[in-house]
Every structure is written in C-alpha cells, then in structure tokens.
Design an enzyme around this catalytic site. Structure first.
Site, PDB file in Angstrom:
ATOM      1  N   LYS A 216       0.800  -1.255   0.103  1.00 35.88           N
ATOM      2  CA  LYS A 216       0.025  -0.100  -0.077  1.00 35.88           C
ATOM      3  C   LYS A 216       1.012   1.292  -0.021  1.00 35.88           C
ATOM      4  O   LYS A 216       1.892   1.445   0.791  1.00 35.88           O
ATOM      5  CB  LYS A 216      -0.601   0.030   1.111  1.00 35.88           C
ATOM      6  CG  LYS A 216      -2.084  -0.872   1.037  1.00 35.88           C
ATOM      7  CD  LYS A 216      -3.111  -0.459   2.353  1.00 35.88           C
ATOM      8  CE  LYS A 216      -4.440  -1.071   2.102  1.00 35.88           C
ATOM      9  NZ  LYS A 216      -4.738  -2.158   2.514  1.00 35.88           N
ATOM     10  N   ASP A 336      10.809  11.688  -7.670  1.00 38.47           N
ATOM     11  CA  ASP A 336      10.086  11.134  -6.393  1.00 38.47           C
ATOM     12  C   ASP A 336      11.183   9.923  -6.223  1.00 38.47           C
ATOM     13  O   ASP A 336      10.519   8.714  -5.733  1.00 38.47           O
ATOM     14  CB  ASP A 336       8.862  10.623  -6.585  1.00 38.47           C
ATOM     15  CG  ASP A 336       8.080  10.430  -5.051  1.00 38.47           C
ATOM     16  OD1 ASP A 336       8.793  10.775  -4.337  1.00 38.47           O
ATOM     17  OD2 ASP A 336       7.130   9.957  -5.111  1.00 38.47           O
TER      18      ASP A 336
HETATM   19  P1  ADP Z   1       2.917   4.437  -4.063  1.00 42.96           P
HETATM   20  O1  ADP Z   1       3.751   5.212  -5.359  1.00 42.96           O
HETATM   21  O2  ADP Z   1       1.615   4.627  -4.020  1.00 42.96           O
HETATM   22  O3  ADP Z   1       3.745   4.930  -2.943  1.00 42.96           O
HETATM   23  P2  ADP Z   1       4.464   2.340  -4.514  1.00 42.96           P
HETATM   24  O4  ADP Z   1       4.877   2.266  -5.773  1.00 42.96           O
HETATM   25  O5  ADP Z   1       5.315   2.612  -3.459  1.00 42.96           O
HETATM   26  O6  ADP Z   1       3.137   2.872  -4.182  1.00 42.96           O
HETATM   27  O7  ADP Z   1       3.978   0.793  -4.083  1.00 42.96           O
HETATM   28  C1  ADP Z   1       3.797   0.374  -2.708  1.00 42.96           C
HETATM   29  C2  ADP Z   1       4.532  -0.898  -2.507  1.00 42.96           C
HETATM   30  O8  ADP Z   1       4.001  -1.875  -3.386  1.00 42.96           O
HETATM   31  C3  ADP Z   1       6.024  -0.768  -2.745  1.00 42.96           C
HETATM   32  O9  ADP Z   1       6.600  -0.563  -1.746  1.00 42.96           O
HETATM   33  C4  ADP Z   1       6.345  -2.378  -2.999  1.00 42.96           C
HETATM   34  O10 ADP Z   1       6.506  -2.997  -1.732  1.00 42.96           O
HETATM   35  C5  ADP Z   1       5.193  -2.972  -3.774  1.00 42.96           C
HETATM   36  N1  ADP Z   1       5.376  -2.829  -5.172  1.00 42.96           N
HETATM   37  C6  ADP Z   1       5.306  -1.742  -6.128  1.00 42.96           C
HETATM   38  N2  ADP Z   1       5.455  -2.047  -7.150  1.00 42.96           N
HETATM   39  C7  ADP Z   1       5.776  -3.422  -7.501  1.00 42.96           C
HETATM   40  C8  ADP Z   1       6.210  -4.614  -8.535  1.00 42.96           C
HETATM   41  N3  ADP Z   1       6.157  -4.267  -9.459  1.00 42.96           N
HETATM   42  N4  ADP Z   1       6.389  -5.560  -7.942  1.00 42.96           N
HETATM   43  C9  ADP Z   1       6.344  -6.156  -6.635  1.00 42.96           C
HETATM   44  N5  ADP Z   1       5.956  -5.180  -5.587  1.00 42.96           N
HETATM   45  C10 ADP Z   1       5.684  -4.076  -5.886  1.00 42.96           C
END
Ligand code: ADP
Ligand code: MG
Length: 509
Positions: A216, A336
């Site tokens: 999340k 970011d």
């Molecule tokens: P936001 O941009 O809303 O902060 P994130 O991109 O940081 O969301 O995604 C939240 C979390 O989801 C990440 O910290 C990671 O743990 C997981 N995550 C995101 N993208 C991937 C992916 N392609 N494969 C596996 N886990 C992912």
C-alpha cells in the site's frame, strides 16, 4: 485544423442525419488549450492515441459510420468553446460534461428523423438564392464528406490491421514459455512508446486476476495479479491520484523506455465499475518488492551492495539521458526517487519505478514537459533547493540535480546495511535521527536548509577502499550547490569502477 466539427448531410427520403466528425476527439493539442482546470476523460475512437485524454471538458459524439452503423466516440474538448458553452449540455448527437471521466458511462441515442434547423429567410433574394446556396453547400459538404469518409476508412483499416496482428501474436505466443515476454519482445509494440497497442493493453488488463495485495503506498494499492499463469504487478491508483496514473501511462506510451533497470511496463487500463473509475497500471512483478522492503530483511555483502547501487545508477542514467533518433527518448527526471520507488529484481539488480511525477525534456525543441500533477515528491528526500523553494522550475537540469540528491540518500540506505568487518547497522530511513516519522515540509527545511545537515556516514566505511569510494560519492551527491553534484552517468561509471576493484583478485607479495 484540429478540433471538433460536426457536419450534417440530409440524406433525402430517410431523413437520417449523417454525422461526420472532422478531426474531432483528438488529444494532445495542449498548445491550443485555453488556460483553466483540466479534466481527464475516456478517449475512444480512431483518433485516440491513449485510452484517456485531457481537456477542458469531456465529450461523447455519435457518429454515423458507413453502412448506417452508429458509433459513439469519446474524447476531450479543449477548443471551439461555443460547442459546450453552459455545460453540461446535451444535444442529440453531442454531449459535453466537465468532470473527470464524466463521459465514460454516457450513452447517446439518435432520436427519430431529425433535420438541422436553418434560420428563417427574409425577403425575396433569399428565396431565390436559398436553393442555389443550399445546392452549392450540398456539393461542398458532399465532397468534404466523401474526403472524410475516405480518411476514416484509411484510419480504420490501419487500426484493424494493427489489431489483427496483435491478436495473432497473442495466439502465437500461447505456445511459448512466457507469453508476456513474447508479447513485449514482439514487434507488436506501438513503435513510439514502450507499450503494446491500446486494445491489446486493454485485453491483457481485463484478463488479469488479482491474487493478493502486496503493498500500500501513499496513493493506492499494489497487487500481485496473474495473467495466463504469470505474475504481474497491478498498481491500482486511488481516484485522487488520477494524474499520476495519467502521467505514467503517457510516459510509457510515448517514450521508448525498455531498459533492464527501469520497471517494465505491460499495460494501462481504465475501467468503470459501479459508477467509480478504476485506474490500473500493470507492470512486471518483482517478488523481492521495493529496495526499502529488501533492506529491512537483508544485510548485504559489499558485492551485493555494489550490484544494487550500480544497477539503480544505470536506471537513473538511462532516464536522465536524451537519446536522439527514431529509437530515441527525451531526457527524463524522476522527481520522486526513494528506496520505495526502486524495486529489487530476482537477479538482485534494481529497477526504477513510479514515473507518476516525471518531467521530460528534448534539447532540439527545448520543450520542457512538466505534466499536470499536483502531487509533490516525498519530503524526506527533497533537496535543499526544493525545500527552500529556490529551485529553477523552468530549467530541466534542476530536476535532474534533485534526483541526484535523492540518489545519494538511497545509497546511504544501502551502505548502512552493508557488512564491513562484520559490522552492520539496522535499516533506517534518511534523517531518521533528526526528523519525526512523516516529517513536515518545515521539519525537513530546518534540518536540510537551515542546519545544512546531511546523513551521517558510518565510520566503518573508511576501513574499506570500495565502500569509502561509495561514501565519497554520496558526499558529492549532497553538495548544496545543485550544479556541483555528480551526474548519474558519473555515478554509474564510478560504481562500475569500484565493482571492478572488488572483483579483481588481490595480489599478495
Ligand atoms: P505509491 O507510489 O503509492 O507509494 P509504491 O509504488 O511505493 O506505491 O508501491 C507500494 C509498494 O508496493 C512498494 O513499496 C512495493 O513493496 C510494492 N510494489 C510496487 N510495485 C511492485 C512491483 N512491480 N512488484 C512487486 N512489488 C511492488
Ligand atoms: Mg511510489
């Protein structure tokens, strides 16, 4: 001329209006867009380059195709304001509304016979001139109509052939090991961008089964999904972060961004379910999760630390560089960068994710594309010039320099978890010792601008020639003068050199 123009041809006995849309429903004409709030709309029609577009309002137009087949097209309106004055307006063939995605669920019906209204004529002259002018108008409109039908036929033909090829590839790859790999490696991608043709993207997206929520973030959830037995990551954006989804979709679909160290894009899709809009971004799935997640669990041998660092630097260098030519790309600044936006692949290389805030620049046209996202970067990773609001927002280089500041902080997170002489530290986020959890802008400004603090570099690094090299690099990412900081390319080359030193067997005399 770009814009929307609806022409009416009274087709005699049947009295049916043939609505011809001339170059309407286009997106990307932002240069002509009057200032004002912009909304994101569904885009469906042969002129759409993305499944969404942005404009001053959203539109639905009913078009009579050849063979009397009625077709609804959706898009954005940004010029020709008289068409939608007093919106939302609804006329029988053309609907406008002014909130995001308000054109997704609207369906237009063509009422019985309708004839265009002409103003009443006064006096004798119009009586004589009327039929002549009408005839003339019919000839002109007929010619224009024919020309436009031809154009549309051509467009449709190319669209159909594109689809036909794509579905062939979809079928052909079913026999292969990785359907996704085949699909993305095939010549089926759109050419200009990193993505598949939109209809294929939509098909793929709608075949994904969501399995479990793996993360999340600030703006939504990330799920592991299954597509034909393969794991994919599905980022579901909350509606308040629609602009990030739009931006990321736009960048992946217009820029060739296939690189080992940039998160691989598969598809983007927007669906309307129970009157709410769902925004999906489908990418490769990486089971180790983000670098942030990985560093919580793992301590690193120097070799692994360098592998993570150099691969992340390669990703950033690829983003930052402008490549010229048909297979080229504009320079992109991330804005970011942080350990949560870097993922760890199964081969223990990093890839950079989340382009929702990225800006693009092309030297040739000196065009700086900042996008339209109200989101700001993560405060903890903000460079001093962002915190004291002295950043030159009109200069592309400034954004690259802020990425380098953040990259230095990511390196610091990596080195804390690196074992040197048997010593290692717990995972901590940058500035953990001087700001509270979820620091405010003011908290960060006090530490970074007023007190000019940078994270403490662990003493034990000095004992190791390779890690002290990394330490020196971090310092050069944190110069208060942004233009004095290292470039991503320099960082990449220096870490590569450090890795070579590590790999070379030591000669003992
Ligand atoms: P936001 O941009 O809303 O902060 P994130 O991109 O940081 O969301 O995604 C939240 C979390 O989801 C990440 O910290 C990671 O743990 C997981 N995550 C995101 N993208 C991937 C992916 N392609 N494969 C596996 N886990 C992912
Ligand atoms: Mg993120």
């Amino acid at each position: 001329m770009k814009g929307q123009m609806t022409m009416y041809l009274d087709s005699g006995r049947s009295g049916i209006l043939i609505l011809l849309m001339a170059l309407g429903m286009t997106q990307g004409d932002s240069s002509k867009t009057p200032p004002g709030p912009r909304v994101t709309c569904t885009c469906q029609g042969p002129t759409c380059q993305l499944p969404i577009c942005q404009g001053i309002w959203c539109t639905v137009v009913l078009v009579r195709e050849e063979g009397n087949h009625l077709q609804e097209y959706r898009g954005c309106g940004s010029i020709n304001p008289e068409v939608c004055r007093g919106q939302p307006t609804e006329v029988f063939h053309h609907y406008c509304c002014s909130s995001s995605f308000c054109n997704s669920n609207v369906s237009l019906k063509l009422e019985a016979t309708q004839t265009p209204e002409y103003p009443e004529a006064d006096g004798q002259l119009p009586l004589i001139l009327g039929p002549v002018l009408a005839l003339l108008a019919l000839v002109v409109l007929g010619t224009l109509g024919l020309w436009h039908v031809r154009r549309r036929q051509e467009k449709h033909r190319s669209l159909l052939s594109e689809l036909g090829e794509s579905s062939l590839i979809l079928k052909a790859s079913e026999q292969g090991d990785s359907m996704l790999g085949d699909l993305l490696d095939s010549d089926c991608t759109t050419g200009s961008g990193s993505g598949l043709p939109f209809l294929v993207q939509r098909t793929v997206a709608r075949q994904v089964a969501l399995m479990e929520c793996v993360g999340k973030g600030r703006y939504g959830e990330v799920w592991r999904g299954l597509w034909h037995g393969e794991s994919v990551a599905v980022k579901i954006f909350s509606s308040r972060d629609e602009q990030s989804w739009f931006r990321e979709t736009e960048i992946y679909n217009t820029v060739l961004l296939r690189h080992d160290n940039i998160l691989g894009f598969i598809a983007s899709d927007m669906t309307s379910r129970n009157s709410s809009t769902q925004l999906w971004l489908i990418t490769h799935y990486h089971e180790h999760g983000s670098l942030y997640d990985f560093l919580q669990r793992q301590t690193l041998e120097p070799q692994l630390a360098l592998r993570l660092a150099v691969s992340a630097a390669c990703g950033l260098a690829h983003l930052h560089v402008e490549i010229f030519g048909t297979q080229g790309k504009p320079a992109i600044a991330h804005r970011d960068l942080k350990s949560r936006n870097v993922l760890v692949k199964s081969n223990l290389q990093c890839c950079i994710a989340d382009l929702g805030l990225a800006v693009m620049h092309s030297q040739g046209s000196d065009y700086l594309d900042i996008g339209n996202n109200p989101r700001v970067g993560t405060k903890r990773y903000m460079a001093p010039e962002v915190l004291d609001e002295k950043i030159r927002t009109d200069c592309f280089e400034s954004y690259k320099w802020t990425d380098i500041w953040a990259f230095g902080l990511v390196l610091w997170e990596i080195v804390r978890r690196t074992i040197v002489n048997g010593i290692v530290e717990d995972y901590r986020p940058p500035f953990y010792d001087v700001v509270p959890n979820d620091p405010s802008f003011e908290d960060m400004k006090k530490v970074v601008c007023v007190d000019q603090q940078t994270p403490t570099i662990p003493n034990r690094l000095a004992a190791d020639p390779v890690l002290s090299g990394l330490a020196q690099m971090m310092r050069e990412c944190w110069y208060p003068n942004p233009s004095a900081r290292l470039t991503a390319l320099r960082i990449k080359k220096t870490i590569q050199k450090l890795s070579n030193n590590l790999e070379k067997p030591k000669v003992i005399h």
